[in-house]
Scaffold this active site. Structure first.
Site, PDB file in Angstrom:
ATOM      1  N   ASP A   1     -13.677  -1.023   3.577  1.00  0.00           N
ATOM      2  CA  ASP A   1     -12.703  -1.145   4.668  1.00  0.00           C
ATOM      3  C   ASP A   1     -13.353  -0.533   5.913  1.00  0.00           C
ATOM      4  OD1 ASP A   1     -10.670  -0.558   6.514  1.00  0.00           O
ATOM      5  OD2 ASP A   1      -9.235   0.214   5.081  1.00  0.00           O
TER       6      ASP A   1
ATOM      7  N   GLY B   1      -4.320  -3.947   6.551  1.00  0.00           N
ATOM      8  CA  GLY B   1      -3.333  -3.667   7.590  1.00  0.00           C
ATOM      9  C   GLY B   1      -3.426  -2.253   8.118  1.00  0.00           C
TER      10      GLY B   1
ATOM     11  N   LYS C   1      -1.284  -0.985  -4.382  1.00  0.00           N
ATOM     12  CA  LYS C   1      -2.460  -0.162  -4.049  1.00  0.00           C
ATOM     13  C   LYS C   1      -1.953   1.237  -3.815  1.00  0.00           C
ATOM     14  CE  LYS C   1      -4.743   0.257   0.525  1.00  0.00           C
ATOM     15  NZ  LYS C   1      -5.380  -0.557   1.595  1.00  0.00           N
TER      16      LYS C   1
ATOM     17  N   LYS D   1      -3.003   5.169  -2.517  1.00  0.00           N
ATOM     18  CA  LYS D   1      -3.980   6.000  -1.834  1.00  0.00           C
ATOM     19  C   LYS D   1      -4.360   7.143  -2.762  1.00  0.00           C
ATOM     20  CE  LYS D   1      -3.921   3.998   2.223  1.00  0.00           C
ATOM     21  NZ  LYS D   1      -5.134   3.498   2.868  1.00  0.00           N
TER      22      LYS D   1
ATOM     23  N   LYS E   1      -9.785  -6.099   8.384  1.00  0.00           N
ATOM     24  CA  LYS E   1      -8.669  -5.768   9.267  1.00  0.00           C
ATOM     25  C   LYS E   1      -9.026  -6.361  10.616  1.00  0.00           C
ATOM     26  CE  LYS E   1      -7.177  -1.536   7.089  1.00  0.00           C
ATOM     27  NZ  LYS E   1      -7.237  -0.058   7.110  1.00  0.00           N
TER      28      LYS E   1
ATOM     29  N   SER F   1       0.854  -1.181   0.000  1.00  0.00           N
ATOM     30  CA  SER F   1       0.000   0.000   0.000  1.00  0.00           C
ATOM     31  C   SER F   1       0.896   1.238   0.000  1.00  0.00           C
ATOM     32  CB  SER F   1      -0.887  -0.027   1.255  1.00  0.00           C
ATOM     33  OG  SER F   1      -1.592   1.176   1.389  1.00  0.00           O
TER      34      SER F   1
ATOM     35  N   GLU G   1     -11.256   0.977  -3.107  1.00  0.00           N
ATOM     36  CA  GLU G   1     -11.472   0.735  -1.680  1.00  0.00           C
ATOM     37  C   GLU G   1     -12.046   1.976  -1.004  1.00  0.00           C
ATOM     38  OE1 GLU G   1      -7.950  -1.080   0.032  1.00  0.00           O
ATOM     39  OE2 GLU G   1      -8.531  -0.526   2.057  1.00  0.00           O
TER      40      GLU G   1
ATOM     41  N   ASP H   1      -7.294   3.284  -2.994  1.00  0.00           N
ATOM     42  CA  ASP H   1      -7.968   3.380  -1.690  1.00  0.00           C
ATOM     43  C   ASP H   1      -8.215   4.857  -1.385  1.00  0.00           C
ATOM     44  OD1 ASP H   1      -8.900   3.192   0.893  1.00  0.00           O
ATOM     45  OD2 ASP H   1      -7.151   2.141   1.702  1.00  0.00           O
TER      46      ASP H   1
END
Ligand code: OSB
Ligand code: MG
Length: 361
Positions: free
Chosen positions: A227, A279, A150, A152, A251, A124, A202, A177
């Site tokens: 998430d 995570g 992934k 952000k 998570k 990530s 996400e 995400d």
């Protein structure tokens, strides 16, 4: 613990990671470790270091005498009078799982019914803000073997980085995400992202808004993965029934620990919804629980479980978590989480220690 590189999301920038580590000790006996992956702020999740210490001390630890600690699966139920505070609950529950697995001399994943001995890792990448640095970072992680990237996203950093990553790296497994940064009014952004065949998007919308996620999912092709919205089994049921997502990021700390993670996993499996393990930049201790859960059968995407050296210069466990050349992490076969906790490293990073004794006399 200082991160090797600051981790920026749509909600905050993390330079030093805070958390609460939990050590449970059976009098004169085994020790179990757990992690409450809270921060010093309530920006991703409402719990913080301070609130979790308070809740553990006042309401959760005293309950330990009333539960049969050899059955950590019952712990969440035993503390159900306490509403919320799932991360604090998870940290204690995980420590009990580690303890019990050690007493039974079994690796945790085997106790949970795990079906694989290697788990697939993705990475990530935070918001970098500079295209060249982003490309360098993607290239480095792909070279190391990570099986999915992934990134952000936030307003002003969404289409452009995706477009450039696709142009430079082609059809790699990629997803974004948003950490709840958008609203339905931004539908055009998600329709535009549809062109880049991402594995998933996400948490695009508000963390409480299952209804609008369902509406968005009807209007875009890319699967929505939730998430923040999934705080436990009830949210998972609602989200699946409403069609708010096609994938769930579990998570373990966010949903209240191992047992609740398994409940979400099993419910999703029954309803044809694939899951993966997310995570919170955990230390090597929290990572042990992520790895164990990632061996479950309905894990169908690479996990946000990277090697220790992706996060920290040194970890608090031995051996540190490492990535195999094929982008997997080998599941340890030793009892419990399967790695040794380095107490001297924990002392080095600890700001304070709170000792709680519970006894029946
Ligand atoms: O939204 O998945 C998230 C880290 C902290 C808080 C929220 C998130 C993340 C990550 C990092 O994406 C995942 C990891 O631990 O590698
Ligand atoms: Mg996320």
């Amino acid at each position: 613990m200082k991160l090797k590189t600051p981790f920026e999301t749509s909600f905050a920038k993390t330079v030093d990671r805070h958390c609460v580590l939990v050590e449970v000790e059976e009098e004169g006996g085994e020790i179990g470790w757990g992690e409450i992956p809270v921060d010093d702020n309530p920006y991703y999740h409402y719990e913080t270091v301070e609130t979790s210490l308070y809740i553990v001390k006042e309401f959760l630890a005293p309950k330990l005498l009333e539960v049969d600690f050899s059955k950590p699966a019952d712990f969440l139920n035993a503390v159900s009078k306490v509403r919320g505070y799932m991360m604090a609950k998870a940290g204690l529950e995980m420590a009990l799982w580690d303890l019990v697995a050690k007493i039974k001399n079994k690796p945790l994943y085997a106790l949970l019914g795990g079906v694989r001995t290697k788990i697939v890792s993705g990475v990530s990448i935070g918001i970098i803000g500079n295209m060249n640095s982003l490309l360098k970072s993607v290239s480095k992680f792909l070279d190391e073997g990570y099986r999915r990237i992934k990134i952000k996203i936030k307003h002003g950093w969404d289409i452009e980085p995706v477009k450039i990553i696709r142009k430079v790296f082609g059809d790699i497994p990629l997803h974004v995400d948003a950490n709840a940064a958008y609203t339905l009014e931004n539908i055009d952004i998600f329709q535009e992202l549809d062109k880049y065949h991402l594995l998933m998007v996400e948490q695009p919308l508000h963390y409480e808004d299952l209804a609008e996620h369902a509406e968005l999912q009807l209007k875009i092709k890319t699967p929505i993965c939730l998430d923040e919205s999934i705080k436990g089994i009830y949210d998972a049921k609602a989200a699946i029934k409403l069609g708010s997502c096609r994938i769930i990021n579990i998570k373990p700390a966010r949903v209240g620990g191992i047992e609740e993670s398994m409940a979400v996993h099993d419910y999703a499996l029954k309803h044809g919804i694939p899951v993966w393990i997310g995570g919170m930049l955990e230390t090597g201790i929290g990572r042990g629980f992520q790895v164990a859960l990632a061996t479950l059968p309905n894990i169908k995407y690479p996990n946000d479980i990277s090697a220790s050296n992706r996060y920290y210069e040194e970890d608090v466990v031995e051996p540190p978590w490492t990535l195999n050349n094929d982008g997997t992490i080998t599941v340890p076969q030793k009892p419990g989480i399967g790695v040794e906790v380095l107490e001297e490293k924990i002392e080095k990073y600890s700001k304070r220690t709170l000792e709680i004794k519970v006894s029946s006399v």
